[in-house]
Design an enzyme around this catalytic site. Sequence first.
Site: not given
Length: 476
Positions: A154, A353, A357
Amino acid sequence: MDESMISGEPLPVGKAAGDQVTGGTVNQTGAFQVRATAVGADTALSRIVALVQNAQASKAPAQRLADTAGKYLVFVAIGSGLLAFTVWMLLGQSVVFALTAAVSTIVIACPDALALATPTAITVGVGKGAREGVLFKNAGALEATASIDTVVFDKTGTLTEGKPALTDLRPADGVDETELLRLAASADQPSQHPLAAAIVAGAKEKGVELSEAQDFDSVPGQGVTAEVDGRRVLIGNRKLMDGGQVVLGALVQEAEILAADGKTPMFVAADGQPLGVVAVSDRVRPSARVAVQALHELGIQTVMLTGDNRRTADAVARELGLDTVIADVLPEEKSAQIKRLQDGGRKVAMIGDGVNDAPALALSDVGIAIGAGTDVAVETADVVLVRSDPASVAGAIMLARQVRGKIKQNLFWAAGYNVLAIPFAAGVLYPSLGILLRPEWAALLMSASTVIVTLNALSLNRVKFARAAPAQLAPS
């Protein structure tokens, strides 16, 4: 609206009457009324939770080769002992002699080293990871990490710091850089906008002394105006400058260059004259560069999967040297992208995080959460990076590969040792050399294999992790 929970985009998104907003996102300025069009299980957050649960339920348990081999070796040991007893009785030896050979055979064939081959390596590996700030939630996660060949990152909060920060100052000809920043930050002080806060914070970090802003006005979608030390200061986009009849000249090209690098440029003018451009962006974590480089050295493909816009994502990817970029992706689409990579034969680790996600973390072969991330991400992941250092990812994969190698070495040694020791203990050397292994010596030799397996596993403590320099890890 701060929609980073859903999109991962660190900068706020403008909303107007009739636009859709998502439950759980945060209003930055002003006040408005909303009409609920989805509640309960129909909300975006509930759909994300459902995706996580479905992905977790689909994971297959790891197979335990050592347990299976150990189970069968028990029967081999007992069978070998009975066979040794029977053969020596048929050859005319006494019951005591035959029984001694049988007991020695069973003792030396005991699969204790084989049974310890896997758990000792995993225990040492998990402990080593914990000391390095990498928490493997279970042995299955450690085993799966060893097979990873593709790491998906990410962007926001993982490769970047997750908040806007002042990055560039481009003063116009004849304008002092410090004066440019002082006027811009002074005018922005009363603003609650994250971009304004980043400029003010950047000025304070540089030790710039700010003045009080008078007659402050925020122009939605354009910027702010204020009076600073008797000068009318404008800071914002080109539309604000056009409204103030400011001729920008070469500063337009400077702003375009900054925008191409994924930054947010803002023009600054005073009393109708252009002063320069200030730029804000979500800064890349210095340790992210170490992470990508270390992963490439391990032969691992790197992918960025983000809900952020393509231009910003490409700029970060160029800076870090990532192999592939997948941008403008919604949370439910992230898990679909992970599935696409898996369908292509890739073993995928996803590092994230945020709440957005979580579905991808759950569906990936190994989900890795940044320790400073949301509780949902940390709870969903198989591995947690306690120090929030992406460089630890390469160390975790290298450690897992070392553990897998030690397990194979231990299994080979334990099985090979037992196979070779069984005929020796059964008395195969007795007819030619008169050597018969007594049970106490068999027990000692059996223990030696266990000690060797344990020492081999303990050598995992010498594995070195890739690390960013301490100065790089310091807060910006």
